[in-house]
Design a protein around this motif. Structure first.
Motif, PDB file in Angstrom:
ATOM      1  N   ARG A 160       0.855  -1.184   0.000  1.00  0.00           N
ATOM      2  CA  ARG A 160       0.000   0.000   0.000  1.00  0.00           C
ATOM      3  C   ARG A 160       0.894   1.237   0.000  1.00  0.00           C
ATOM      4  O   ARG A 160       1.841   1.321   0.765  1.00  0.00           O
ATOM      5  N   ILE A 161       0.553   2.151  -0.886  1.00  0.00           N
ATOM      6  CA  ILE A 161       1.283   3.416  -0.996  1.00  0.00           C
ATOM      7  C   ILE A 161       0.317   4.541  -0.639  1.00  0.00           C
ATOM      8  O   ILE A 161      -0.786   4.619  -1.174  1.00  0.00           O
ATOM      9  N   LYS A 162       0.742   5.374   0.279  1.00  0.00           N
ATOM     10  CA  LYS A 162      -0.060   6.533   0.685  1.00  0.00           C
ATOM     11  C   LYS A 162       0.428   7.730  -0.123  1.00  0.00           C
ATOM     12  O   LYS A 162       1.582   8.120  -0.043  1.00  0.00           O
ATOM     13  N   TYR A 163      -0.476   8.291  -0.939  1.00  0.00           N
ATOM     14  CA  TYR A 163      -0.164   9.450  -1.773  1.00  0.00           C
ATOM     15  C   TYR A 163      -0.711  10.696  -1.087  1.00  0.00           C
ATOM     16  O   TYR A 163      -1.923  10.842  -0.927  1.00  0.00           O
ATOM     17  N   ILE A 164       0.176  11.594  -0.689  1.00  0.00           N
ATOM     18  CA  ILE A 164      -0.204  12.827  -0.019  1.00  0.00           C
ATOM     19  C   ILE A 164      -0.368  13.901  -1.083  1.00  0.00           C
ATOM     20  O   ILE A 164       0.474  14.043  -1.972  1.00  0.00           O
ATOM     21  N   LYS A 165      -1.475  14.650  -0.968  1.00  0.00           N
ATOM     22  CA  LYS A 165      -1.807  15.629  -2.002  1.00  0.00           C
ATOM     23  C   LYS A 165      -1.901  17.031  -1.416  1.00  0.00           C
ATOM     24  O   LYS A 165      -2.087  17.209  -0.222  1.00  0.00           O
ATOM     25  N   ASN A 166      -1.815  18.018  -2.312  1.00  0.00           N
ATOM     26  CA  ASN A 166      -2.071  19.392  -1.891  1.00  0.00           C
ATOM     27  C   ASN A 166      -3.535  19.723  -2.179  1.00  0.00           C
ATOM     28  O   ASN A 166      -4.298  18.864  -2.637  1.00  0.00           O
ATOM     29  N   ASN A 167      -3.910  20.944  -1.944  1.00  0.00           N
ATOM     30  CA  ASN A 167      -5.319  21.330  -2.152  1.00  0.00           C
ATOM     31  C   ASN A 167      -5.730  21.360  -3.616  1.00  0.00           C
ATOM     32  O   ASN A 167      -6.911  21.414  -3.931  1.00  0.00           O
ATOM     33  N   ASP A 168      -4.757  21.326  -4.530  1.00  0.00           N
ATOM     34  CA  ASP A 168      -5.047  21.268  -5.967  1.00  0.00           C
ATOM     35  C   ASP A 168      -5.089  19.833  -6.472  1.00  0.00           C
ATOM     36  O   ASP A 168      -5.058  19.589  -7.676  1.00  0.00           O
ATOM     37  N   ASP A 169      -5.111  18.866  -5.543  1.00  0.00           N
ATOM     38  CA  ASP A 169      -5.187  17.438  -5.858  1.00  0.00           C
ATOM     39  C   ASP A 169      -3.935  16.917  -6.553  1.00  0.00           C
ATOM     40  O   ASP A 169      -3.968  15.908  -7.232  1.00  0.00           O
ATOM     41  N   GLN A 170      -2.805  17.607  -6.396  1.00  0.00           N
ATOM     42  CA  GLN A 170      -1.542  17.145  -6.961  1.00  0.00           C
ATOM     43  C   GLN A 170      -0.795  16.338  -5.898  1.00  0.00           C
ATOM     44  O   GLN A 170      -0.780  16.722  -4.716  1.00  0.00           O
ATOM     45  N   ILE A 171      -0.174  15.251  -6.311  1.00  0.00           N
ATOM     46  CA  ILE A 171       0.613  14.449  -5.382  1.00  0.00           C
ATOM     47  C   ILE A 171       1.886  15.216  -5.029  1.00  0.00           C
ATOM     48  O   ILE A 171       2.637  15.621  -5.907  1.00  0.00           O
ATOM     49  N   ILE A 172       2.103  15.418  -3.740  1.00  0.00           N
ATOM     50  CA  ILE A 172       3.287  16.154  -3.289  1.00  0.00           C
ATOM     51  C   ILE A 172       4.274  15.253  -2.544  1.00  0.00           C
ATOM     52  O   ILE A 172       5.418  15.626  -2.337  1.00  0.00           O
ATOM     53  N   SER A 173       3.804  14.082  -2.146  1.00  0.00           N
ATOM     54  CA  SER A 173       4.673  13.153  -1.436  1.00  0.00           C
ATOM     55  C   SER A 173       4.017  11.780  -1.439  1.00  0.00           C
ATOM     56  O   SER A 173       2.826  11.656  -1.742  1.00  0.00           O
ATOM     57  N   LEU A 174       4.796  10.773  -1.090  1.00  0.00           N
ATOM     58  CA  LEU A 174       4.214   9.443  -0.948  1.00  0.00           C
ATOM     59  C   LEU A 174       5.012   8.653   0.063  1.00  0.00           C
ATOM     60  O   LEU A 174       6.168   8.961   0.344  1.00  0.00           O
ATOM     61  N   GLU A 233       9.618   3.341  -2.793  1.00  0.00           N
ATOM     62  CA  GLU A 233       9.096   4.702  -2.905  1.00  0.00           C
ATOM     63  C   GLU A 233       9.664   5.415  -4.136  1.00  0.00           C
ATOM     64  O   GLU A 233       8.934   6.140  -4.822  1.00  0.00           O
ATOM     65  N   ALA A 234      10.939   5.197  -4.441  1.00  0.00           N
ATOM     66  CA  ALA A 234      11.529   5.814  -5.640  1.00  0.00           C
ATOM     67  C   ALA A 234      10.832   5.300  -6.893  1.00  0.00           C
ATOM     68  O   ALA A 234      10.506   6.077  -7.798  1.00  0.00           O
ATOM     69  N   GLU A 235      10.595   3.995  -6.953  1.00  0.00           N
ATOM     70  CA  GLU A 235       9.891   3.419  -8.105  1.00  0.00           C
ATOM     71  C   GLU A 235       8.452   3.935  -8.168  1.00  0.00           C
ATOM     72  O   GLU A 235       7.928   4.209  -9.250  1.00  0.00           O
ATOM     73  N   ALA A 236       7.820   4.072  -7.024  1.00  0.00           N
ATOM     74  CA  ALA A 236       6.436   4.572  -6.991  1.00  0.00           C
ATOM     75  C   ALA A 236       6.368   5.997  -7.520  1.00  0.00           C
ATOM     76  O   ALA A 236       5.423   6.355  -8.230  1.00  0.00           O
ATOM     77  N   TYR A 237       7.368   6.819  -7.200  1.00  0.00           N
ATOM     78  CA  TYR A 237       7.409   8.180  -7.743  1.00  0.00           C
ATOM     79  C   TYR A 237       7.465   8.144  -9.267  1.00  0.00           C
ATOM     80  O   TYR A 237       6.787   8.912  -9.943  1.00  0.00           O
ATOM     81  N   GLN A 238       8.268   7.253  -9.803  1.00  0.00           N
ATOM     82  CA  GLN A 238       8.380   7.150 -11.262  1.00  0.00           C
ATOM     83  C   GLN A 238       7.077   6.687 -11.900  1.00  0.00           C
ATOM     84  O   GLN A 238       6.780   7.019 -13.038  1.00  0.00           O
ATOM     85  N   LYS A 239       6.286   5.910 -11.179  1.00  0.00           N
ATOM     86  CA  LYS A 239       5.074   5.322 -11.745  1.00  0.00           C
ATOM     87  C   LYS A 239       3.821   6.176 -11.517  1.00  0.00           C
ATOM     88  O   LYS A 239       2.749   5.808 -11.964  1.00  0.00           O
ATOM     89  N   ILE A 240       3.948   7.308 -10.861  1.00  0.00           N
ATOM     90  CA  ILE A 240       2.775   8.132 -10.546  1.00  0.00           C
ATOM     91  C   ILE A 240       1.945   8.432 -11.784  1.00  0.00           C
ATOM     92  O   ILE A 240       0.740   8.221 -11.805  1.00  0.00           O
ATOM     93  N   LEU A 241       2.567   8.913 -12.817  1.00  0.00           N
ATOM     94  CA  LEU A 241       1.821   9.285 -14.015  1.00  0.00           C
ATOM     95  C   LEU A 241       1.389   8.075 -14.833  1.00  0.00           C
ATOM     96  O   LEU A 241       0.361   8.106 -15.500  1.00  0.00           O
TER      97      LEU A 241
END
Length: 167
Positions: free
Chosen positions: A104-118, A149-157
């Motif tokens: 499970r990966i927790k994707y943290i977002k900003n108020n514009d619904d953009q992922i800012i961390s995971l 986490e590094a791989e998850a960042y690459q796979k976000i899009l």
């Protein structure tokens, strides 16, 4: 609510007991920091997160176990950032074998619904570390977490599962 207790006369061996009992009685979290008291003695500062329903029970337990004469209370406000949790299949490939685990990966977002961390969930990373270890692959939990986490960042899009290859 946050409780703050300072203690300069408890042995370090007693800390795990106090922490475990405090969490069992309803504390949400507990932090113990080293400090130096006004008399130059080494001591500890306890920060205990607790809701009002557990305040009396947790305070009584802390007074009993720490021998404190008083507890400071601090009203706090918690800013909850929006987040989503998604399960991803993590495949660990070696030259000869392939291992899969759901993480499970927790994707943290900003108020514009953009992922800012995971963050990868600790228990899932721990389970995968144990699986790999049972197959003779030794990798530190912290290293595996960093890699996932590094791989998850690459796979976000791409919204794809995570593949880790070791050659």
């Amino acid at each position: 609510m946050l409780l703050m207790i300072t203690v300069d006369d408890i042995p370090a061996e007693g800390l795990p007991h106090v922490i475990e009992r405090t969490l069992e009685r309803g504390a949400k979290n507990i932090y113990v920091l080293n400090g130096i008291t006004k008399k130059g003695r080494f001591g500890y500062i306890f920060f205990v997160e607790v809701d009002k329903n557990h305040l009396e029970e947790v305070s009584a337990l802390l007074a009993l176990n720490l021998g404190t004469l008083g507890i400071k209370t601090i009203e706090t406000n918690h800013i909850q950032l929006p987040f989503e949790i998604h399960s991803r299949t993590v495949t660990f490939e070696t030259v000869n074998e392939e291992f899969e685990s759901e993480i499970r990966i927790k994707y943290i977002k900003n108020n514009d619904d953009q992922i800012i961390s995971l963050k990868a969930e600790y228990e899932d990373i721990k389970r995968m570390t144990m699986l790999l270890e049972s197959k003779g692959i030794k990798i530190a939990l912290a290293k595996l977490k960093t890699i996932v986490e590094a791989e998850a960042y690459q796979k976000i899009l791409q919204k794809k599962d995570i593949v880790i290859k070791v050659n």
